[in-house]
Motif scaffolding. Structure first.
Motif, PDB file in Angstrom:
ATOM      1  N   GLY A 109       0.797  -1.325  -0.004  1.00  0.00           N
ATOM      2  CA  GLY A 109       0.070  -0.077   0.056  1.00  0.00           C
ATOM      3  C   GLY A 109       0.724   1.321  -0.063  1.00  0.00           C
ATOM      4  O   GLY A 109       1.646   1.477  -0.851  1.00  0.00           O
ATOM      5  N   ILE A 110       0.605   2.156   0.835  1.00  0.00           N
ATOM      6  CA  ILE A 110       1.390   3.233   1.261  1.00  0.00           C
ATOM      7  C   ILE A 110       2.653   2.978   1.786  1.00  0.00           C
ATOM      8  O   ILE A 110       2.748   2.122   2.715  1.00  0.00           O
ATOM      9  CB  ILE A 110       0.393   4.213   1.902  1.00  0.00           C
ATOM     10  CG1 ILE A 110      -0.752   4.573   1.421  1.00  0.00           C
ATOM     11  CG2 ILE A 110       1.210   5.716   2.064  1.00  0.00           C
ATOM     12  CD1 ILE A 110      -1.724   5.384   2.070  1.00  0.00           C
ATOM     13  N   VAL A 111       3.622   3.695   1.051  1.00  0.00           N
ATOM     14  CA  VAL A 111       5.272   3.301   1.688  1.00  0.00           C
ATOM     15  C   VAL A 111       5.718   4.674   2.332  1.00  0.00           C
ATOM     16  O   VAL A 111       5.730   5.770   1.518  1.00  0.00           O
ATOM     17  CB  VAL A 111       6.033   2.925   0.648  1.00  0.00           C
ATOM     18  CG1 VAL A 111       7.352   2.556   1.190  1.00  0.00           C
ATOM     19  CG2 VAL A 111       5.380   1.408   0.114  1.00  0.00           C
ATOM     20  N   GLY A 112       6.293   4.763   3.514  1.00  0.00           N
ATOM     21  CA  GLY A 112       6.930   6.021   3.898  1.00  0.00           C
ATOM     22  C   GLY A 112       8.148   5.738   4.670  1.00  0.00           C
ATOM     23  O   GLY A 112       8.468   4.871   4.965  1.00  0.00           O
TER      24      GLY A 112
ATOM     25  N   ASN B  34       0.551  -1.417   4.467  1.00  0.00           N
ATOM     26  CA  ASN B  34       1.339  -0.083   4.452  1.00  0.00           C
ATOM     27  C   ASN B  34       2.765  -0.333   5.260  1.00  0.00           C
ATOM     28  O   ASN B  34       2.675  -1.096   5.959  1.00  0.00           O
ATOM     29  CB  ASN B  34       0.678   1.066   5.128  1.00  0.00           C
ATOM     30  CG  ASN B  34      -0.817   1.365   4.430  1.00  0.00           C
ATOM     31  OD1 ASN B  34      -0.855   1.438   3.400  1.00  0.00           O
ATOM     32  ND2 ASN B  34      -1.743   1.576   5.702  1.00  0.00           N
ATOM     33  N   LEU B  35       3.620   0.391   4.586  1.00  0.00           N
ATOM     34  CA  LEU B  35       5.249   0.032   5.008  1.00  0.00           C
ATOM     35  C   LEU B  35       5.910   1.085   5.470  1.00  0.00           C
ATOM     36  O   LEU B  35       5.788   2.196   4.990  1.00  0.00           O
ATOM     37  CB  LEU B  35       5.964  -0.660   4.028  1.00  0.00           C
ATOM     38  CG  LEU B  35       5.371  -2.304   3.441  1.00  0.00           C
ATOM     39  CD1 LEU B  35       6.437  -2.465   2.328  1.00  0.00           C
ATOM     40  CD2 LEU B  35       5.604  -3.059   4.388  1.00  0.00           C
ATOM     41  N   LYS B  36       6.417   1.176   6.542  1.00  0.00           N
ATOM     42  CA  LYS B  36       7.757   2.301   7.014  1.00  0.00           C
ATOM     43  C   LYS B  36       8.989   1.524   6.875  1.00  0.00           C
ATOM     44  O   LYS B  36       9.410   0.496   7.240  1.00  0.00           O
ATOM     45  CB  LYS B  36       7.318   2.627   8.363  1.00  0.00           C
ATOM     46  CG  LYS B  36       8.560   3.758   9.136  1.00  0.00           C
ATOM     47  CD  LYS B  36       8.236   3.878  10.228  1.00  0.00           C
ATOM     48  CE  LYS B  36       7.010   4.820  10.524  1.00  0.00           C
ATOM     49  NZ  LYS B  36       7.140   6.099  10.044  1.00  0.00           N
ATOM     50  N   VAL B  37       9.658   2.372   6.050  1.00  0.00           N
ATOM     51  CA  VAL B  37      11.118   2.194   5.844  1.00  0.00           C
ATOM     52  C   VAL B  37      12.006   2.606   6.702  1.00  0.00           C
ATOM     53  O   VAL B  37      12.122   3.877   6.616  1.00  0.00           O
ATOM     54  CB  VAL B  37      11.388   2.321   4.283  1.00  0.00           C
ATOM     55  CG1 VAL B  37      12.778   1.858   3.654  1.00  0.00           C
ATOM     56  CG2 VAL B  37      10.299   1.654   3.278  1.00  0.00           C
TER      57      VAL B  37
END
Length: 280
Positions: A111-114, A182-185
């Protein structure tokens, strides 16, 4: 690949951030949410910059509408990914590469990646943003978030009715509800500033005050309740309660306009309780 930067009464630092963003994307759409002579003068140097377009809105239409204006322009130009930023965030070198390297970690349902977040005032990475690689997150802040065309065409754009706070939570939770991850990098860090970030001391420690206006606190209070009613508390509400408790401790102890801010928050609470799905 396109970038979107939302401008609201910007200063010249926005130009450096846009230049850094241009090193990583094909085009940047700058959405001016504060039309007027002052903002026009700050953004004037961008007129002659290739691959930058300034989108002038009719007034402050809110975070959701501002981001959506830039996203629509990017999608119309056939961008497969759109990367959005507030004006008070600093783009780090090779940040986009780090985000894209994790896009396929969970297959087509990414999904959304931030990026991870670092306080611009102190240079400290927030405890929840320390780690390696990437991890699943229910919510991410707007600034630095990367959206695929596929995702946006599936779940839609930001909820413009919400205007400002929790717009990011809403779209993230919609992505999760639609089956995306959704992922936090953690391999890249975004320097970000919340509010005015005015220093004060609490129990011998330096803290920073957001000094949000009563109107901003109204939207926070209203939208928090609306989000709770839309999605329930799972996966976001506990952390949000802790953040809200810390914010209101600083408001009560240090900030001005405490009475009007409290009244605005209570009005927001009441309006959130009265909200109905058809009342946008």
């Amino acid at each position: 690949m396109a970038g979107v930067v939302l401008a609201y009464h910007p200063d010249v630092t926005i130009l450096r951030n846009i230049a850094a963003l241009l090193e990583q994307v094909d085009a940047v759409y700058v959405v001016n949410n504060s039309p007027g002579e002052a903002a026009t003068q700050v953004l004037a140097p961008l007129v002659s910059v290739s691959d930058v377009e300034v989108i002038e809105l009719e007034g402050n239409l809110g975070v959701g509408a501002g981001f959506n204006a830039g996203i629509r322009r990017a999608l119309d130009a056939d961008a497969e990914y759109v990367w959005i930023f507030d004006q008070d965030s600093t783009v780090a070198p090779r940040m986009l590469r780090a985000l894209l390297s994790h896009v396929d970690d969970y297959g087509v349902h990414t999904g959304i990646v931030g990026p991870a977040l670092r306080a611009a005032e102190t240079g400290r990475v927030y405890p929840a943003d320390s780690g390696r690689g990437a991890a699943r997150r229910n919510t991410l802040i707007s600034s630095g978030s990367l959206f695929s065309r596929e995702l946006l065409e599936d779940i839609g754009l930001h909820d413009e009715w919400m205007f400002v706070d929790y717009v990011d939570h809403d779209i993230c939770l919609r992505a999760g509800a639609a089956g995306y991850t959704n992922l936090k990098v953690f391999d890249t860090v975004l320097d970000h500033r919340f509010g005015d970030s005015v220093p004060a001391r609490l129990l011998g420690r330096k803290v920073y005050l957001a000094n949000y206006s009563p109107l901003r606190l109204y939207y926070q209070s209203r939208n928090r309740v609306v989000l709770l009613r839309r999605f329930g508390p799972r996966g976001w509400f506990g952390e949000d309660c802790w953040f809200t408790l810390k914010a209101w401790t600083k408001i009560v102890l240090f900030e001005t306009q405490r009475g009007s801010k409290t009244a605005a928050a209570l009005r927001g609470l009441w309006d959130g309780l009265r909200w109905r799905p058809t009342s946008k």
